[in-house]
Structures are given as structure tokens and as C-alpha cells.
Design a protein around this motif. Structure first.
Motif, PDB file in Angstrom:
ATOM      1  N   LEU A 136      13.941  -4.589  -3.316  1.00 49.03           N
ATOM      2  CA  LEU A 136      14.412  -4.592  -4.476  1.00 49.03           C
ATOM      3  C   LEU A 136      14.112  -6.074  -5.600  1.00 49.03           C
ATOM      4  O   LEU A 136      14.758  -6.729  -4.488  1.00 49.03           O
ATOM      5  N   ASN A 137      13.105  -6.192  -5.532  1.00 52.80           N
ATOM      6  CA  ASN A 137      12.310  -7.946  -6.001  1.00 52.80           C
ATOM      7  C   ASN A 137      12.367  -7.510  -7.600  1.00 52.80           C
ATOM      8  O   ASN A 137      13.422  -7.987  -8.996  1.00 52.80           O
ATOM      9  N   TYR A 138      10.703  -6.340  -7.263  1.00 57.76           N
ATOM     10  CA  TYR A 138      10.946  -6.087  -8.971  1.00 57.76           C
ATOM     11  C   TYR A 138       9.817  -4.746  -9.126  1.00 57.76           C
ATOM     12  O   TYR A 138       9.143  -4.360  -7.805  1.00 57.76           O
ATOM     13  N   GLN A 139      10.168  -4.245  -9.443  1.00 58.10           N
ATOM     14  CA  GLN A 139       9.755  -2.687  -9.567  1.00 58.10           C
ATOM     15  C   GLN A 139       8.990  -1.513 -10.396  1.00 58.10           C
ATOM     16  O   GLN A 139       9.850  -1.863 -12.088  1.00 58.10           O
ATOM     17  N   GLY A 140       7.835  -1.591 -10.651  1.00 53.87           N
ATOM     18  CA  GLY A 140       7.276  -0.657 -11.975  1.00 53.87           C
ATOM     19  C   GLY A 140       7.396   0.247 -11.447  1.00 53.87           C
ATOM     20  O   GLY A 140       7.605   1.409 -11.705  1.00 53.87           O
ATOM     21  N   ILE A 141       7.360   1.457 -12.878  1.00 56.32           N
ATOM     22  CA  ILE A 141       6.948   2.954 -13.852  1.00 56.32           C
ATOM     23  C   ILE A 141       6.353   3.120 -14.366  1.00 56.32           C
ATOM     24  O   ILE A 141       6.766   2.426 -15.430  1.00 56.32           O
ATOM     25  N   GLY A 142       5.686   3.453 -14.049  1.00 50.27           N
ATOM     26  CA  GLY A 142       3.574   4.196 -15.022  1.00 50.27           C
ATOM     27  C   GLY A 142       4.258   5.450 -15.540  1.00 50.27           C
ATOM     28  O   GLY A 142       3.760   6.552 -14.436  1.00 50.27           O
ATOM     29  N   LEU A 143       4.167   5.031 -16.840  1.00 50.73           N
ATOM     30  CA  LEU A 143       3.633   6.637 -17.616  1.00 50.73           C
ATOM     31  C   LEU A 143       2.486   7.341 -18.097  1.00 50.73           C
ATOM     32  O   LEU A 143       1.331   6.266 -18.054  1.00 50.73           O
ATOM     33  N   ALA A 144       1.893   8.692 -17.734  1.00 47.52           N
ATOM     34  CA  ALA A 144       0.738   8.938 -17.362  1.00 47.52           C
ATOM     35  C   ALA A 144       0.376   8.530 -18.600  1.00 47.52           C
ATOM     36  O   ALA A 144      -0.673   7.866 -19.591  1.00 47.52           O
ATOM     37  N   SER A 145       1.090   8.568 -19.937  1.00 46.31           N
ATOM     38  CA  SER A 145       0.263   8.142 -21.743  1.00 46.31           C
ATOM     39  C   SER A 145       1.366   7.628 -22.503  1.00 46.31           C
ATOM     40  O   SER A 145       2.883   7.473 -21.626  1.00 46.31           O
TER      41      SER A 145
ATOM     42  N   ILE B 139       7.874  -1.709 -21.016  1.00 47.03           N
ATOM     43  CA  ILE B 139       6.733  -2.768 -21.431  1.00 47.03           C
ATOM     44  C   ILE B 139       6.287  -1.536 -22.381  1.00 47.03           C
ATOM     45  O   ILE B 139       5.835  -0.640 -22.419  1.00 47.03           O
ATOM     46  N   LYS B 140       5.513  -2.305 -23.381  1.00 48.40           N
ATOM     47  CA  LYS B 140       4.259  -1.771 -24.765  1.00 48.40           C
ATOM     48  C   LYS B 140       3.260  -2.657 -24.258  1.00 48.40           C
ATOM     49  O   LYS B 140       2.970  -3.641 -23.517  1.00 48.40           O
ATOM     50  N   PRO B 141       1.875  -1.748 -24.392  1.00 53.50           N
ATOM     51  CA  PRO B 141       0.100  -2.490 -23.914  1.00 53.50           C
ATOM     52  C   PRO B 141       0.993  -3.866 -25.207  1.00 53.50           C
ATOM     53  O   PRO B 141       1.220  -4.253 -25.419  1.00 53.50           O
ATOM     54  N   GLY B 142       0.301  -5.024 -23.780  1.00 52.99           N
ATOM     55  CA  GLY B 142       0.154  -6.030 -24.171  1.00 52.99           C
ATOM     56  C   GLY B 142      -0.424  -6.472 -22.895  1.00 52.99           C
ATOM     57  O   GLY B 142      -0.906  -7.390 -22.421  1.00 52.99           O
ATOM     58  N   PRO B 143       0.385  -6.866 -22.081  1.00 47.11           N
ATOM     59  CA  PRO B 143       1.424  -6.587 -22.230  1.00 47.11           C
ATOM     60  C   PRO B 143       2.904  -6.699 -22.781  1.00 47.11           C
ATOM     61  O   PRO B 143       3.087  -8.219 -22.897  1.00 47.11           O
ATOM     62  N   ASP B 144       3.676  -5.911 -23.922  1.00 46.32           N
ATOM     63  CA  ASP B 144       5.253  -6.546 -24.532  1.00 46.32           C
ATOM     64  C   ASP B 144       6.454  -6.094 -23.718  1.00 46.32           C
ATOM     65  O   ASP B 144       6.485  -5.193 -23.378  1.00 46.32           O
ATOM     66  N   GLU B 145       6.959  -7.012 -23.307  1.00 49.91           N
ATOM     67  CA  GLU B 145       7.987  -6.338 -22.362  1.00 49.91           C
ATOM     68  C   GLU B 145       9.282  -6.689 -22.825  1.00 49.91           C
ATOM     69  O   GLU B 145       9.405  -8.255 -23.449  1.00 49.91           O
ATOM     70  N   ARG B 146      10.545  -6.098 -22.849  1.00 47.39           N
ATOM     71  CA  ARG B 146      12.098  -6.712 -22.801  1.00 47.39           C
ATOM     72  C   ARG B 146      13.035  -6.399 -21.534  1.00 47.39           C
ATOM     73  O   ARG B 146      13.078  -5.335 -21.938  1.00 47.39           O
ATOM     74  N   PRO B 147      13.878  -7.272 -21.628  1.00 51.62           N
ATOM     75  CA  PRO B 147      14.687  -7.142 -20.462  1.00 51.62           C
ATOM     76  C   PRO B 147      16.156  -6.745 -20.818  1.00 51.62           C
ATOM     77  O   PRO B 147      16.875  -7.514 -22.004  1.00 51.62           O
ATOM     78  N   VAL B 148      16.287  -5.924 -20.175  1.00 51.28           N
ATOM     79  CA  VAL B 148      18.618  -5.624 -20.768  1.00 51.28           C
ATOM     80  C   VAL B 148      19.167  -5.705 -19.019  1.00 51.28           C
ATOM     81  O   VAL B 148      18.834  -4.637 -17.891  1.00 51.28           O
TER      82      VAL B 148
ATOM     83  N   ILE C  53       5.622   2.826 -25.346  1.00 57.79           N
ATOM     84  CA  ILE C  53       5.993   2.532 -24.720  1.00 57.79           C
ATOM     85  C   ILE C  53       5.355   3.481 -23.361  1.00 57.79           C
ATOM     86  O   ILE C  53       5.498   4.739 -23.497  1.00 57.79           O
ATOM     87  N   PHE C  54       4.707   2.260 -21.984  1.00 57.91           N
ATOM     88  CA  PHE C  54       3.790   3.104 -21.322  1.00 57.91           C
ATOM     89  C   PHE C  54       4.318   2.587 -19.430  1.00 57.91           C
ATOM     90  O   PHE C  54       3.992   3.230 -19.276  1.00 57.91           O
TER      91      PHE C  54
END
Length: 529
Positions: A263-272, A299-308, A337-338
Motif C-alpha cells: 500500500l502506497n495510496y489507494q482510492g475507493i470510488g463510489l458509483a455516485s 474526497i469531493k469533486p474538484g477533486p477536493d480532499e482532507r486527510p485524517v 463525497i464521491f
């Protein structure tokens, strides 16, 4: 010697009383007899037959040993050893342990005294499936009494001893290949030994499923990946972001788990896009052998993301609950959130993930009392044994029960004798509110047994897959074709405990009798004192 150790015991007893509270009515009998009694037996390799016993146990103040050859030792204190010289032969010794209150426990120990060197040495080495770098050694040989194991780790030259045929466990500081040397010993001068190469392994995958998730109303959870809840359709757990991470689905007893390797980075994409502004937390369960931190981003469209970022505990499941406010406080709006993103720190490690979902605390919860009148709760009764369960309009608004809705259990013709219906509680049983349960029951006949059962759903399962922690109380109906209140005294049930948080209610109409095509009705399941 007996007098000396009697004095020691009196001294220990006096010390016990002096260190206790001012309560002068201490019940020593309540302490119980010693437990977990055992003894390591070793013999010198000089043909003398000198055997040394190292007894141990819990709740012990002194020991004595019947050597099995007509001789018996005096009592000795804990931490002491007892030696005895045997002639060649096989003896049944008996170790007696005494507790502070004079109660004793005995255990037999076979003592093999042979002046032949051990023969046919067999050594078994196994890796622990749940603890990293832990190995277990078991050595057995003819004529042997015990054996020493040199585990081959630098800086730890001393052996660990065990009785012949018993096991020794050892955890290495670092994974790797080690040479274990086993020396089997009898009373003879000559010993027998064998060396084996062993690999101390990291445990790289979980061996148990993630913790069981709580019962929640459908409106209180948005599930991404969890067998407990209904998942969103169309989620892509491996979108092509060009990452080096790989994904496989790991499985434990039918429970599917996401396994992200390297694992370095991994996305999970929602259908909508989904609106999680009404949720309070994002949850996930993570297992790893070697990843110290996991960064979780919304992550929201943009994309715009914030980490914890959350810390992980190696070799066990870490349950993560991140407040949604941890993201909104960074300026992220969460109404659309998508995507989610997972980042391993450091990169290149292996993680297993289950139960990814958003949730909020229930405004209302399915719990006792249950009256079926809520307009927001869903009472999901599951019938079994050819019984149909449904919440319906009260067909008999008479007598003591004129409420609008009730539970109908339709026990069909030839339904199983054990047929019934169960309901998962979202808030667990609270014994402070009463240990008696009263239920309004409508039965078509007098003398039918109504069985009330509660289970702890997370307890270990029996051979049929049912929880092993449960209680049952049975009461007969005395009225036919009308409502009556039946009282179930939970304290009469074997195994009942006020400390157990039972989370499932089960009703069995006409228990023990095959179905005859009859309907039974239930309402107002409530606790009382």
C-alpha cells in the motif's frame, strides 16, 4: 521441617490479615483451592538417578511431593525445588499444593528414571498462527525425562527446559531463520540431541474476522463495505490511479475482507456522490502486521480532499471511528463525497480492511420495551423453523391490549417444534431496568408453552451456528382467544447474569409442539422489577 513450614504459613496468614481491610469476617474458604498445578522434572546426567522437581501453581503457599517409591517430602514454600534420588524405573509421583486456607490440589506426574540415553528423538516445531515470530517446540524420546531447547537467538545462550512430550513456546525478537538445538536427557551420562532450522515468521494476515458490528437502523448507516449492512451498489475498490498497490479479497469462514498489499495510496470510488453531512462518523476495521499509520481521506469533486491519520496496532484488528467533524473542521463540505483515499505510512506495507461505513447515533433504537408503535423504527423479526413473522395491525383490540400494532407469528402446519422468530436489539439489555420481562400474548389455545429467549450474538457459536451465551424462560398460556400478560422471571434461567449485554430477543410460540397452522400474537415486551 514440618514445624518450620507451619510457622511460615502462620506468618503468611498473619501478613494476609494485616494487609486486609478492617473486615474481621474474611472468608478464607472463598479463596478456593490452588489451580494450574504442574511441575518440571529434571534429572542429573551422572547415573545417580537424582531427580529435581520444580513445582508451580496459582494460589499456592507450599508444596509436598509423594515420590511414588514409598517416600514423601516435607512441605516446602513456593519458589523452592525438591530433589530425590531414585532407582532405575518408572514412578507415579504426586504433587500436593496447599493454599492459604489449607485447601489442597493434587496432580500426578510420571517420572522416568533410565540409565539409558534417550532414543528415537522426535522434534516438532510449529509457527503460531496468530502471534508473529512465535514458535512452539515439542520433543519426545524413549527413556527421556526432560529436554533443553537452545533457540539460537544471539545474546540468549541459556536453554529453556520442558518435560519430555510437553511443549515450549518462544517468541523471537526479529523474524528470520534460526537453528534450534534440542537436547533430550535421561539419567544417563549420554544425551541425545537434534538440530532443526526454523523460520520465525511474521503473521501476515488475520486469523479471525473483524469485530461484530452493532445492530443499526437502515437510516443510521451508509455502508460502503460490510456484511452487516446493505452496501452501496457499484463501488469500485480498485480504481486505476496508477498506484503500485494491489487488491485481493481475503476470506475468513465466508467473511470477505479487502486486502491491499504494497500500500502506497489507494482510492475507493463510489458509483455516485453521497451526502454524509447527516452522519457523525466514518468507521473501518483494519488489520496489519507492520503498518503503523493509515491516512484516510474523504474526497469531493474538484477533486477536493482532507486527510485524517490514525495509528494502527500490529497483529490485531484496530477499530477506527473518525468524526465527520474532523473533515469539516478542515474546510471540507461533505454533501457530495464521491471517493475515499487510503495512504500507508510508510508505503509498501500490507493491510486488511473490513466494515467501511458512515453512521450516526440512533435517535430511536430497537430496544426494550418494544411496543411496535414507532413510526420511524423498523422491527425486523426473522422467522425460522417454518414460522412467518410480521408486524401487523392489531386484529384483536380488546381487553388489556387495544394498541394499534402487534407482532404476528404464523406457526404453519408442520412447522418445527423449535420454530420461532428473532429480533436484534440496537441497544442491549440493561438489567438495572428490571430482571422480569412481561409480554402481552394472544394464543389460540390454553396451555401452550411460550418460550422467551435472549442471546449475546457475539458469543462463540455452537455446532449449529447459534450463540453459546443465552437464557431461556418458559411460561404456559392460561387464556385462549384473548390477550393476557405472561411474566418471565429471567433470574430463574440457568446462566443468567445482569452483567451480560444480551442483544437479541427470540420468541417461540407453542414451543416443543409441531405447527398446526395457527397464529400467535405478541405485544408490549417490557422489563419490570
Amino acid at each position: 521441617m514440618k514445624k518450620i513450614y507451619s510457622i511460615i504459613s502462620l506468618f503468611v496468614l498473619a501478613l494476609f490479615f494485616s494487609c486486609s481491610s478492617d473486615d474481621n469476617n474474611i472468608d478464607l474458604d472463598g479463596l478456593g483451592a490452588p489451580t494450574n498445578l504442574s511441575a518440571l522434572t529434571t534429572v542429573t546426567q551422572d547415573n545417580t538417578g537424582k531427580v529435581t522437581f520444580v513445582p508451580k501453581g496459582e494460589g499456592v503457599t507450599q508444596y509436598k511431593i509423594d515420590f511414588g517409591d514409598g517416600n514423601v517430602s516435607d512441605y516446602v514454600g513456593t519458589g523452592s525445588t525438591i530433589s530425590h534420588v531414585y532407582k532405575e524405573g518408572v514412578y507415579k509421583s504426586k504433587i500436593t499444593a496447599m493454599g492459604l486456607n489449607g485447601k489442597t490440589t493434587e496432580v500426578e506426574k510420571e517420572v522416568v528414571v533410565s540409565f539409558k540415553a534417550p532414543e528415537n528423538l522426535v522434534v516438532e516445531v510449529t509457527n503460531d498462527l496468530t502471534v508473529s515470530k512465535k514458535v512452539t517446540v515439542k520433543a519426545t524420546a524413549a527413556f527421556a525425562l526432560f529436554y533443553d531447547v537452545y533457540f539460537g537467538e544471539t545474546g540468549k545462550p541459556d536453554p529453556v527446559s520442558a518435560n519430555n512430550g510437553e511443549s515450549i513456546s518462544y517468541t523471537y525478537q526479529n523474524p528470520g531463520v534460526y537453528t534450534i538445538r534440542v537436547v533430550s536427557k535421561s539419567a544417563a551420562i549420554k544425551t541425545t540431541e537434534k538440530s532443526i532450522e526454523v523460520t520465525a515468521k511474521l503473521v501476515l494476515n488475520p486469523t479471525t474476522s473483524a469485530p461484530t458490528q452493532p445492530n443499526r437502523q437502515a437510516g443510521d448507516v451508509i455502508s460502503i463495505f460490510s456484511a452487516k449492512y446493505t452496501d452501496l451498489a457499484g463501488t469500485d475498490f480498485y480504481p486505476n490511479w496508477g498506484q503500485s498497490t494491489t487488491l485481493t479479497q481475503f476470506e475468513i469462514a465466508g467473511d470477505k475482507i479487502l486486502n491491499y498489499n504494497n500500500l502506497n495510496y489507494q482510492g475507493i470510488g463510489l458509483a455516485s456522490s453521497i451526502d454524509v453531512s447527516g452522519m457523525e462518523f466514518i468507521h473501518m476495521d483494519v488489520w496489519t502486521a507492520d503498518l503503523p499509520k493509515l491516512e484516510i481521506s474523504l474526497i469531493k469533486p474538484g477533486p477536493d480532499e482532507r486527510p485524517v491519520t490514525k495509528d494502527l496496532t500490529a497483529n490485531q484488528w484496530t477499530s477506527i471511528d473518525i468524526p465527520i467533524s474532523a473533515y469539516t473542521s478542515q474546510g471540507l463540505t461533505v454533501a457530495d463525497i464521491f471517493q475515499l483515499k487510503l495512504v500507508g505510512t510508510p508505503a509498501g506495507k500490507n493491510v486488511y480492511i473490513d466494515n467501511i461505513y458512515f453512521y450516526k447515533a440512533a435517535g430511536e433504537a430497537v430496544k426494550l420495551p418494544i411496543d411496535f408503535e414507532s413510526s420511524t423504527l423498523t422491527y425486523t423479526w426473522g422467522g425460522f423453523g417454518n414460522i412467518d413473522a410480521s408486524v401487523i395491525a392489531n386484529p384483536n383490540k380488546t381487553g388489556i391490549n387495544v394498541s394499534d400494532k402487534v407482532l404476528k407469528l404464523d406457526k404453519k402446519a408442520q412447522a418445527e417444534t423449535w420454530g420461532g422468530a428473532s429480533l436484534n436489539l440496537e441497544s442491549t439489555f440493561d438489567a438495572t431496568k428490571g430482571t422480569t420481562v412481561k409480554i402481552n400474548v394472544w394464543s389460540p389455545r390454553v396451555g401452550t408453552d411460550i418460550l422467551y429467549k435472549m442471546e449475546l450474538s457475539t458469543s462463540p457459536k455452537d455446532g449449529n451456528g447459534n450463540p453459546t451465551v443465552f437464557i431461556e424462560v418458559k411460561v404456559k398460556t392460561t387464556v385462549a382467544g384473548a390477550w393476557q400478560t405472561l411474566t418471565f422471571d429471567l433470574t430463574t434461567a440457568p446462566g443468567f447474569s445482569t452483567s451480560i449485554k444480551y442483544d437479541r430477543v427470540i420468541l417461540f410460540p407453542d414451543f416443543g409442539v409441531a405447527g398446526a397452522g395457527e397464529a400467535f400474537y405478541f405485544d408490549d415486551i417490557k422489563q419490570s422489577n
